[in-house]
Design an enzyme around this catalytic site. Structure first.
Site, short mmCIF file in Angstrom:
data_model
loop_
_atom_site.label_atom_id
_atom_site.label_comp_id
_atom_site.label_asym_id
_atom_site.label_seq_id
_atom_site.Cartn_x
_atom_site.Cartn_y
_atom_site.Cartn_z
N SER A 12 0.83 -1.19 0.00
CA SER A 12 0.00 0.00 0.00
C SER A 12 0.87 1.26 0.00
CB SER A 12 -0.95 -0.07 1.20
OG SER A 12 -1.99 0.86 1.03
N ASP A 21 -10.02 -5.74 -3.58
CA ASP A 21 -9.50 -4.56 -2.87
C ASP A 21 -10.24 -3.31 -3.35
OD1 ASP A 21 -7.93 -2.39 -1.96
OD2 ASP A 21 -6.14 -3.66 -1.91
N HIS A 72 -7.76 -5.74 0.78
CA HIS A 72 -6.57 -4.93 1.02
C HIS A 72 -5.70 -5.58 2.11
CE1 HIS A 72 -4.33 -1.35 0.26
NE2 HIS A 72 -4.34 -0.98 1.52
#
Ligand code: SAM
Length: 714
Positions: free
Chosen positions: A555, A651, A679
């Site tokens: 991320s 996600d 995620h």
């Protein structure tokens, strides 16, 4: 003209060859030749270089051959084995003088073979650099044939392979047809070839000379080269157990090759070598008198409950790869009751080139790290797989029995050493950047499957981001219940202004997002660089010495990783065009990245390269949403360094991750791995396997590792 893969590989090979030559030269050793043995007891980094050189040389050869000659050569390999069988059977090596040479006529007399036949056979062997013909047409030893002369165990290894498994190989397909999908040890090609219903080891046990020859072959394999005992001695921290009362049980230890070497390398440890009765008694007879107080032999069937209780290590070398899962589970189940808290199971296995042998002799398989992990879980849930370490020639699978009271989050508190100890200190290193609003320790836990799967190739090091934040970010949303802030905070961010990361630190200058590069951006980049260097220095101090080769990010950490790679690329380009030398970002020449759920856009990490269209400034939170695919389709500033980009199909940020791939990455430079998740960092072996395969492909291409993808394809 762009270099062809042949030229590129040959250049890489040349680099490795120079390293190997330099090693010999700087250590006063003879240059390599076919006449003398080389690389005896070479250090691990030399072994790694040697392996890389071998893999590269194979590919240079295969490319130069082209597919037709490649196939033809493969199809004719049986001829070389038939030739070696002749050399073994007529004991040619021992009749060639150790020093000096002999005529074909004399050699024919001594061996009882017709001279014409002998000359033909010897010359084929010589093409494989076994024996040398002098300019006078006489025979002398090469380094390889001298080993066959000097080491009786080497001839036994020939005998075992050429008279037990070579005949069985031709029956493999017949056995598979007769016993489809069988994992039974007595429904193998070996059983068909020898017309027996006994499994391999029981067949040998019933014929002591065959058992002796097999034991000698295992001893010989351990003596040097890829399978040397040295790799096991150096591949595990035996010193920590080397105290009075320390006990290692070498289960299925044959004639004790490993235990004898380990006893010599330690001072106090005692070794109990267990094997089937005939092998165990042969081992006891061969044991040097000086080791009798520390090495003992015991007849024991490893399917029965382990009688030596509470040992520090139960060691299995090349045992479980001979057994299909059902039997391997039973072998491990038999040891579990004997284990005390903290006992280790140490398995030396995972030989990429041995999978065919397992199919031929045992209906079994060489397992991958994830396959091992599943096996350990099915044996006993409490067993904790600490990871695979890879000295050359094998992987050491390290499993422990934690105290019954230990909780999963103890792993979080463990020092880095659990996955990055001395054993993998030499491996190339990957620096791992956590997501926004988590920590290095949490990311290490999230990456546990990746860490294990990469253990043979890379040492993973986890860095803490520079900025503190009050709460876990969206990158850790699913983890809040597992890692409550009160216990696992404070959490951290790489960028101070992204919505998911509210910085605790006061911002330098105006709080409003800046449109142009400012002092705060320069400081933000320096903070990122400092945070990376801090983790790198800590790992150097912990003994890590492998090259820093890649970045792994999740991320926000992936965004930073991609941006650091892009900055590295810009500095490289600048070097090429102007010859100007700039320092490497965080001190390393980053080569590739693994970007897990990395969002577009990239962040400019250098005032001089700003503004680039579509890029963020380090302190700029960007009003509105990040770009989606197509927004920057014309962007010229694309990341070319190789990346593996991993997208969870569920996600919520998928379209932003897709934009990183589609609009900020140069076509053909990234591998996209899509998995069925949200995620998170992938954890299931099947998902991790794809990431690992893609990474190894990239790393192999860059010559960072030499392992074949096929190893992971089970
Ligand atoms: C591939 S060899 C490995 C020997 C030794 N660990 C080494 O690395 O040199 C497998 C060993 O397992 C032993 N073995 C096979 N079945 C066994 C059983 N049921 N109980 C104990 N040992 C067994 C064989 O006799 C043989 O020595």
């Amino acid at each position: 003209m762009a270099a062809s893969s042949l030229t590129r590989l040959a250049e890489q090979l040349l680099e490795k060859a120079k390293v190997l030559d330099a090693y010999n030269q700087s250590n006063g050793l003879d240059p390599v030749s076919f006449e003398r043995e080389s690389f005896v007891n070479a250090p691990l980094d030399v072994e790694d270089t040697r392996k890389a050189a071998i893999d590269l040389a194979q590919d240079v050869k295969r490319l130069a051959q082209g597919p037709r000659d490649l196939l033809f050569e493969s199809l004719n390999m049986f001829n070389d084995l038939a030739n070696l069988h002749f050399i073994y059977h007529y004991e040619i090596p021992k009749h060639v003088p150790s020093n000096g040479d002999i005529s074909y006529t004399e050699l024919a007399d001594l061996t009882g073979v017709a001279e014409v036949l002998l000359r033909r056979m010897a010359r084929v062997a010589m093409m494989n650099r076994i024996f040398i013909e002098t300019s006078e047409g006489r025979v002398r030893h090469s380094a390889a044939s001298r080993i066959l002369n000097n080491e009786p165990d080497a001839m036994d290894a020939c005998g075992f392979l050429l008279e037990e498994l070579f005949p069985a190989a031709s029956k493999m397909v017949d056995a598979m047809k007769k016993y489809p999908g069988s994992g039974e040890p007595n429904e193998t090609a070996f059983n068909l070839a020898f017309n027996t219903s006994r499994p391999f080891y029981l067949e040998l046990e019933a014929a002591p000379e065959r058992a002796r020859r097999f034991g000698a072959a295992m001893r010989w394999m351990s003596r040097g080269g890829r399978f040397s005992n040295d790799h096991i001695i150096r591949g595990f921290d035996w010193a920590q157990l080397d105290h009075k009362g320390g006990v290692v049980v070498d289960v299925g230890g044959g004639h004790g090759a490993v235990s004898i070497a380990l006893a010599r390398a330690t001072s106090n440890l005692r070794f109990v070598v267990q094997d089937l009765p005939v092998s165990a008694s042969q081992g006891a007879e061969l044991l040097p008198a000086t080791l009798r107080d520390r090495v003992s032999f015991m007849g024991h069937d490893f399917f029965k409950e382990q009688p030596v209780r509470g040992a520090d290590v139960y060691f299995y070398r090349y045992i479980l790869h001979n057994w299909s899962d059902k039997y391997a589970e039973n072998i491990l189940k038999a040891v579990v009751p004997a284990m005390k808290d903290g006992s280790r199971l140490l398995l030396c296995e995972f030989l990429p080139n041995m999978d065919m042998i397992q199919a031929i002799g045992w209906n079994s398989v060489e397992r991958t790290p994830s396959h091992w992990e599943e096996l350990f879980k099915s044996v006993e849930g409490r067993l904790e797989f600490l990871g695979a370490r890879t000295p050359p020639g094998c992987s050491l699978m390290d499993v422990t029995m934690p105290p019954a009271s230990s909780s999963p989050d103890q792993c979080l508190r463990q020092p880095e050493g659990a996955v990055s100890g001395a054993a993998n200190a030499h491996l190339p290193r990957l620096l791992c950047l956590h997501g926004g609003g988590t920590t290095a320790a949490i990311f290490r836990r999230q990456c546990r499957s990746l860490v294990r799967s990469f253990a043979p190739q890379f040492r993973l090091v986890f860095a803490d981001a520079p900025y503190l934040t009050d709460a876990p970010g969206t990158d850790a949303a699913a983890l809040v219940t597992v890692y409550p802030p009160a216990r696992y905070g404070p959490f951290r961010c790489w960028l101070r202004r992204l919505p998911e990361c509210v910085a605790q630190e006061a911002l330098v200058g105006d709080d409003a997002p800046a449109a142009v590069w400012g002092e705060a951006d320069t400081e933000a980049v320096a903070a990122i660089e400092r945070a990376m260097r801090k983790a790198m220095t800590a790992d150097d101090e912990a003994g890590g010495r492998g090259e820093w080769v890649g970045l792994v990010g999740f991320s926000q950490g992936a965004k930073i990783a991609a941006s650091v790679l892009f900055e590295t690329q810009l500095r490289r380009d600048a070097r090429v065009s102007s010859g100007e030398t700039k320092h490497h970002f965080a001190g390393a020449d980053w080569r590739f990245g693994i970007l897990l759920a990395g969002r577009a856009p990239l962040v400019s990490l250098n005032e001089l390269n700003s503004p680039l269209e579509g890029f963020e400034l380090p302190t700029n939170s960007r009003a509105g949403l990040p770009p989606v695919p197509g927004d920057y389709a014309r962007n010229q500033h694309r990341l070319r360094l190789p990346t593996v980009q991993v997208h969870g199909l569920a996600d919520p940020g998928l379209r932003f991750h897709s934009a990183l791939y589609a609009d900020f990455t140069a076509p053909g430079t990234a591998e996209l791995v899509e998995w069925d998740g949200d995620h998170r960092v992938a954890i299931r072996p099947k998902d991790v396997q794809y990431i690992v395969q893609a990474t190894l492909r990239a790393a192999t291409h860059l010559s960072l590792v030499g392992i074949l993808d096929s190893v992971y394809e089970h």
